[in-house]
Design a protein around this motif. Structure first.
Motif, PDB file in Angstrom:
ATOM      1  N   GLU A   1       1.587  12.274  -7.687  1.00 31.19           N
ATOM      2  CA  GLU A   1       1.427  13.672  -8.102  1.00 31.19           C
ATOM      3  C   GLU A   1      -0.017  13.969  -8.487  1.00 31.19           C
ATOM      4  O   GLU A   1      -0.561  15.026  -8.149  1.00 31.19           O
ATOM      5  CB  GLU A   1       2.364  13.968  -9.274  1.00 31.19           C
ATOM      6  N   LYS A   2      -0.653  13.021  -9.161  1.00 28.35           N
ATOM      7  CA  LYS A   2      -2.035  13.233  -9.602  1.00 28.35           C
ATOM      8  C   LYS A   2      -3.028  13.237  -8.443  1.00 28.35           C
ATOM      9  O   LYS A   2      -4.047  13.921  -8.494  1.00 28.35           O
ATOM     10  CB  LYS A   2      -2.431  12.156 -10.613  1.00 28.35           C
ATOM     11  N   MET A   3      -2.740  12.455  -7.396  1.00 33.60           N
ATOM     12  CA  MET A   3      -3.719  12.352  -6.303  1.00 33.60           C
ATOM     13  C   MET A   3      -3.193  12.966  -5.006  1.00 33.60           C
ATOM     14  O   MET A   3      -3.648  12.632  -3.916  1.00 33.60           O
ATOM     15  CB  MET A   3      -4.077  10.887  -6.066  1.00 33.60           C
ATOM     16  N   LYS A   4      -2.253  13.907  -5.107  1.00 27.94           N
ATOM     17  CA  LYS A   4      -1.594  14.440  -3.914  1.00 27.94           C
ATOM     18  C   LYS A   4      -2.547  15.115  -2.933  1.00 27.94           C
ATOM     19  O   LYS A   4      -2.254  15.186  -1.734  1.00 27.94           O
ATOM     20  CB  LYS A   4      -0.489  15.403  -4.328  1.00 27.94           C
TER      21      LYS A   4
ATOM     22  N   ASN B   1      -5.566  14.052  -2.367  1.00 28.88           N
ATOM     23  CA  ASN B   1      -6.546  13.055  -1.918  1.00 28.88           C
ATOM     24  C   ASN B   1      -5.883  11.804  -1.361  1.00 28.88           C
ATOM     25  O   ASN B   1      -6.443  10.716  -1.466  1.00 28.88           O
ATOM     26  CB  ASN B   1      -7.460  12.674  -3.089  1.00 28.88           C
ATOM     27  N   THR B   2      -4.694  11.960  -0.793  1.00 27.94           N
ATOM     28  CA  THR B   2      -3.995  10.803  -0.240  1.00 27.94           C
ATOM     29  C   THR B   2      -3.156  11.236   0.956  1.00 27.94           C
ATOM     30  O   THR B   2      -2.650  12.365   0.991  1.00 27.94           O
ATOM     31  CB  THR B   2      -3.069  10.163  -1.295  1.00 27.94           C
ATOM     32  N   PRO B   3      -3.026  10.358   1.948  1.00 27.40           N
ATOM     33  CA  PRO B   3      -2.153  10.680   3.088  1.00 27.40           C
ATOM     34  C   PRO B   3      -0.679  10.453   2.769  1.00 27.40           C
ATOM     35  O   PRO B   3       0.186  10.810   3.570  1.00 27.40           O
ATOM     36  CB  PRO B   3      -2.634   9.699   4.167  1.00 27.40           C
ATOM     37  N   LEU B   4      -0.381   9.853   1.611  1.00 27.25           N
ATOM     38  CA  LEU B   4       1.006   9.569   1.263  1.00 27.25           C
ATOM     39  C   LEU B   4       1.759  10.839   0.902  1.00 27.25           C
ATOM     40  O   LEU B   4       1.263  11.697   0.182  1.00 27.25           O
ATOM     41  CB  LEU B   4       1.070   8.593   0.081  1.00 27.25           C
ATOM     42  N   LYS B   5       2.975  10.928   1.405  1.00 24.00           N
ATOM     43  CA  LYS B   5       3.851  12.061   1.093  1.00 24.00           C
ATOM     44  C   LYS B   5       5.271  11.544   0.885  1.00 24.00           C
ATOM     45  O   LYS B   5       5.693  10.579   1.519  1.00 24.00           O
ATOM     46  CB  LYS B   5       3.838  13.084   2.222  1.00 24.00           C
ATOM     47  N   ILE B   6       6.004  12.210  -0.001  1.00 18.36           N
ATOM     48  CA  ILE B   6       7.392  11.824  -0.243  1.00 18.36           C
ATOM     49  C   ILE B   6       8.284  12.442   0.832  1.00 18.36           C
ATOM     50  O   ILE B   6       8.134  13.614   1.181  1.00 18.36           O
ATOM     51  CB  ILE B   6       7.873  12.303  -1.626  1.00 18.36           C
ATOM     52  N   ARG B   7       9.191  11.649   1.359  1.00 19.08           N
ATOM     53  CA  ARG B   7      10.175  12.179   2.281  1.00 19.08           C
ATOM     54  C   ARG B   7      10.985  13.270   1.579  1.00 19.08           C
ATOM     55  O   ARG B   7      11.451  13.084   0.457  1.00 19.08           O
ATOM     56  CB  ARG B   7      11.137  11.088   2.731  1.00 19.08           C
ATOM     57  N   GLU B   8      11.156  14.394   2.237  1.00 14.06           N
ATOM     58  CA  GLU B   8      11.951  15.466   1.652  1.00 14.06           C
ATOM     59  C   GLU B   8      13.406  15.042   1.551  1.00 14.06           C
ATOM     60  O   GLU B   8      13.895  14.215   2.330  1.00 14.06           O
ATOM     61  CB  GLU B   8      11.824  16.736   2.490  1.00 14.06           C
ATOM     62  N   SER B   9      14.114  15.629   0.587  1.00 14.25           N
ATOM     63  CA  SER B   9      15.509  15.284   0.340  1.00 14.25           C
ATOM     64  C   SER B   9      16.431  16.284   1.036  1.00 14.25           C
ATOM     65  O   SER B   9      16.117  17.473   1.131  1.00 14.25           O
ATOM     66  CB  SER B   9      15.785  15.298  -1.167  1.00 14.25           C
TER      67      SER B   9
ATOM     68  N   ILE C   1       0.813  -1.219   0.000  1.00 12.00           N
ATOM     69  CA  ILE C   1       0.000   0.000   0.000  1.00 12.00           C
ATOM     70  C   ILE C   1       0.848   1.272   0.000  1.00 12.00           C
ATOM     71  O   ILE C   1       0.315   2.372  -0.148  1.00 12.00           O
ATOM     72  CB  ILE C   1      -0.964   0.023   1.202  1.00 12.00           C
ATOM     73  N   HIS C   2       2.154   1.123   0.155  1.00 11.88           N
ATOM     74  CA  HIS C   2       3.032   2.295   0.157  1.00 11.88           C
ATOM     75  C   HIS C   2       3.990   2.264  -1.032  1.00 11.88           C
ATOM     76  O   HIS C   2       5.087   2.839  -0.969  1.00 11.88           O
ATOM     77  CB  HIS C   2       3.820   2.377   1.464  1.00 11.88           C
ATOM     78  N   THR C   3       3.608   1.606  -2.094  1.00 12.74           N
ATOM     79  CA  THR C   3       4.441   1.547  -3.291  1.00 12.74           C
ATOM     80  C   THR C   3       3.622   2.011  -4.484  1.00 12.74           C
ATOM     81  O   THR C   3       2.547   1.461  -4.757  1.00 12.74           O
ATOM     82  CB  THR C   3       4.962   0.116  -3.533  1.00 12.74           C
ATOM     83  N   LEU C   4       4.136   3.012  -5.183  1.00 12.43           N
ATOM     84  CA  LEU C   4       3.425   3.584  -6.335  1.00 12.43           C
ATOM     85  C   LEU C   4       4.396   4.429  -7.132  1.00 12.43           C
ATOM     86  O   LEU C   4       5.523   4.701  -6.694  1.00 12.43           O
ATOM     87  CB  LEU C   4       2.247   4.431  -5.879  1.00 12.43           C
ATOM     88  N   THR C   5       3.970   4.829  -8.326  1.00 12.58           N
ATOM     89  CA  THR C   5       4.815   5.705  -9.128  1.00 12.58           C
ATOM     90  C   THR C   5       4.685   7.144  -8.641  1.00 12.58           C
ATOM     91  O   THR C   5       3.657   7.537  -8.072  1.00 12.58           O
ATOM     92  CB  THR C   5       4.440   5.657 -10.616  1.00 12.58           C
ATOM     93  N   ALA C   6       5.725   7.920  -8.895  1.00 13.61           N
ATOM     94  CA  ALA C   6       5.674   9.334  -8.529  1.00 13.61           C
ATOM     95  C   ALA C   6       4.584  10.058  -9.302  1.00 13.61           C
ATOM     96  O   ALA C   6       3.961  10.989  -8.789  1.00 13.61           O
ATOM     97  CB  ALA C   6       7.034   9.977  -8.783  1.00 13.61           C
ATOM     98  N   GLY C   7       4.336   9.612 -10.540  1.00 14.81           N
ATOM     99  CA  GLY C   7       3.287  10.230 -11.345  1.00 14.81           C
ATOM    100  C   GLY C   7       1.917  10.064 -10.735  1.00 14.81           C
ATOM    101  O   GLY C   7       1.100  11.000 -10.727  1.00 14.81           O
ATOM    102  N   ARG C   8       1.636   8.886 -10.187  1.00 16.34           N
ATOM    103  CA  ARG C   8       0.330   8.664  -9.562  1.00 16.34           C
ATOM    104  C   ARG C   8       0.186   9.497  -8.292  1.00 16.34           C
ATOM    105  O   ARG C   8      -0.868  10.076  -8.031  1.00 16.34           O
ATOM    106  CB  ARG C   8       0.110   7.182  -9.251  1.00 16.34           C
TER     107      ARG C   8
END
Length: 526
Positions: free
Chosen positions: A278-281, A283-291, A269-276
């Motif tokens: 980006e499209k649902m940012k 409407n999702t609790p998922l966030k990318i760790r900052e660099s 449930i925590h694996t997806l493409t960056a494109g997806r």
């Protein structure tokens, strides 16, 4: 240490962009790897269930990670699994407050939906989907590239298998042109002119319409590096093309195939493409760790625009999900045993010799001939790797969203591996001379090189010397002697001549003289 014969400094995205910021770059650079000693395919090895991570090993591992954190060597997440069971996991988050507090040893409970950029680890997912299409009879390893991209050089001679094994000879769209932009730079390994880079490869850094047109244009107007199947060279273009072939073959997006063929099947449930994402940012609790990169403190920085490296490095995940992926791959949940045997066969074509690349997998050999398969990957600031050991059922993973110049992803993987062996863990070697402030203060300040028309300012931060070239980003170096600072990773050395109020900067065999500037009001304003 892991033997470094096979997994070389090409498993990354381009090493570019960051001016003098110290990075380990390459889309996707570098797990040291196996040294061609495989006696059999990894999938045929028997699992030994007797190994277990002892409480003493966990205690030692905690201590080493505390050391890594307090010495600002890395931030990110690590995990160890055996036979599908997580035995250890920990997240180190950057201490931007400067209070020196060591984070909790448990995964981040307040933000459980953070995901990491995985870099070239993405290639395993692309390869699995290609092999599934082969099992379904929609492709074969001998299918030629020309069936889908007839306009590319040598397309009639390049097969799916060559793309998977990095034997196509195609130019690498993420590296070739970037490297060519850097030939006239002083700091040849770390300095890139951002303006020139952006003009030539803006699609790699920022979202633009139809990046595939730019990629295909570059590939179709470039010469091959070698005759197809004549050699092996790490290549991101091949995996971008494989992702496009998946789309053409199925009539569905790469992301849809990833979801249907892998993540839904394994419950990732925590694996997806960056494109997806980006499209649902919204409407999702998922966030990318900052660099981050470390230079006098953890500094935030933007990374590569991931949708431009679809199939080669655009997948986001967590250590737990990547370990579950390896477990599923090696236990028949994604491909058949016969297909897996092809994927982790690292023999060169028509040869008994073993190499680095299988079909989407990389080989790695740790001490005592402990064979593993998996993948490593890097973007500008994210560095990770996941490897599975069929003999013991262990799998290790690290996803690091920030590194110090003195520490590499491979160092973290070595630490995790040795923990699984229940051996005494050594603290990472930190090569620093501890200067007295009175000794180094006279050496700090602003210097000028007439030959290069370049001004450099030096600022001391504990054991770190921050080098500020005017108009560029900062570079971290370290004291190695009372009159010397360097950064060995990039062959950069500065030797101070106290009696002349000057220093010599040497890199890649070239030496430049810098003279200290008098701190006049005019100079301070400049």
């Amino acid at each position: 240490m892991i033997k470094r014969a096979l997994i070389n400094k090409c498993a990354r995205l381009p090493r570019a962009l960051l001016s003098l910021i110290v990075i380990t770059v390459q889309l996707l650079n570098t797990l040291p790897g196996a040294s061609c000693l495989f006696a059999q395919d990894l999938s045929s090895l028997r699992v030994n269930n007797k190994n277990a991570l002892t409480s003493e090993a966990i205690k030692q591992l905690d201590g080493v990670l505390d050391f890594i954190f307090t010495n600002h060597l890395a931030v990110g997440s690590v995990a160890i699994q055996q036979n599908g069971q997580i035995l250890y996991e920990r997240t180190l988050t950057p201490d931007v407050s400067g209070n020196g507090k060591i984070p909790e040893k448990e995964p981040d409970k307040e933000n459980p939906s953070f995901v990491y950029t995985t870099g070239s680890v993405s290639k395993m997912f692309t390869a699995v989907m290609i092999m599934q299409l082969i099992e379904e009879g929609k492709l074969s390893l001998d299918t030629k590239l020309s069936k889908y991209f007839s306009g590319l050089p040598s397309a009639d001679s390049i097969s799916i298998e060559m793309l998977l094994r990095h034997r196509s000879g195609l130019p690498d769209y993420t590296i070739d042109k970037i490297e060519s932009l850097n030939q006239d730079s002083l700091f040849a390994t770390v300095h890139y002119d951002y303006g020139r880079l952006h003009t030539n490869l803006g699609w790699l850094l920022d979202p633009i319409k139809n990046p595939e047109d730019s990629i295909l244009h570059m590939l179709s107007h470039s010469q091959v590096h070698f005759r197809p199947n004549a050699s092996s060279e790490y290549n991101n273009s091949g995996y971008w093309l494989l992702a496009a072939i998946i789309e053409k073959c199925t009539g569905s997006s790469f992301d849809s195939n990833l979801k249907r063929r892998i993540t839904d099947r394994l419950g990732l449930i925590h694996t997806l493409t960056a494109g997806r994402l980006e499209k649902m940012k919204h409407n999702t609790p998922l966030k990318i760790r900052e660099s981050y990169y470390y230079c006098g403190g953890w500094q935030k920085s933007a990374d590569i625009y991931l949708p431009s490296v679809q199939g080669a490095g655009d997948i986001l995940s967590t250590p737990e999900d990547l370990l579950a992926f390896m477990q599923g791959l090696y236990h028949g949940k994604l491909v058949s045993a016969k297909t897996l045997a092809l994927m982790d066969d690292f023999h060169y074509p028509d040869s008994s010799h073993l190499g680095q690349f299988g079909l989407g997998l990389e080989s790695a050999l740790w001490p005592d001939n402990d064979l593993a398969a998996g993948h490593s990957g890097d973007t500008y600031f994210n560095h990770g790797g996941v490897f599975y050991f069929p003999k013991t059922g262990y799998a290790i993973c690290c996803l690091l969203n920030g590194l110090s110049p003195q520490f590499e992803r491979n160092d973290m993987l070595d630490i995790l591996y040795h923990a699984t062996q229940n051996k005494t863990l050594e603290l990472p070697f930190v090569d620093k001379w501890h200067p007295a402030i009175r000794e180094v203060t006279p050496l700090l300040g602003t210097y000028y090189c007439d030959r290069l028309k370049m001004t450099i300012s030096l600022l001391n931060d504990g054991n770190t010397v921050i080098v500020y070239p005017k108009g560029q980003d900062a570079l971290c170096t370290y004291w190695t002697a009372p009159d010397q600072i360097n950064q060995p990773k990039y062959d950069l050395n500065i030797h101070f001549m106290r009696d002349k109020s000057a220093f010599q900067l040497t890199q890649h065999g070239k030496t430049y003289n810098f003279v200290k500037q008098v701190a006049t009001k005019k100079n301070q304003e400049a």
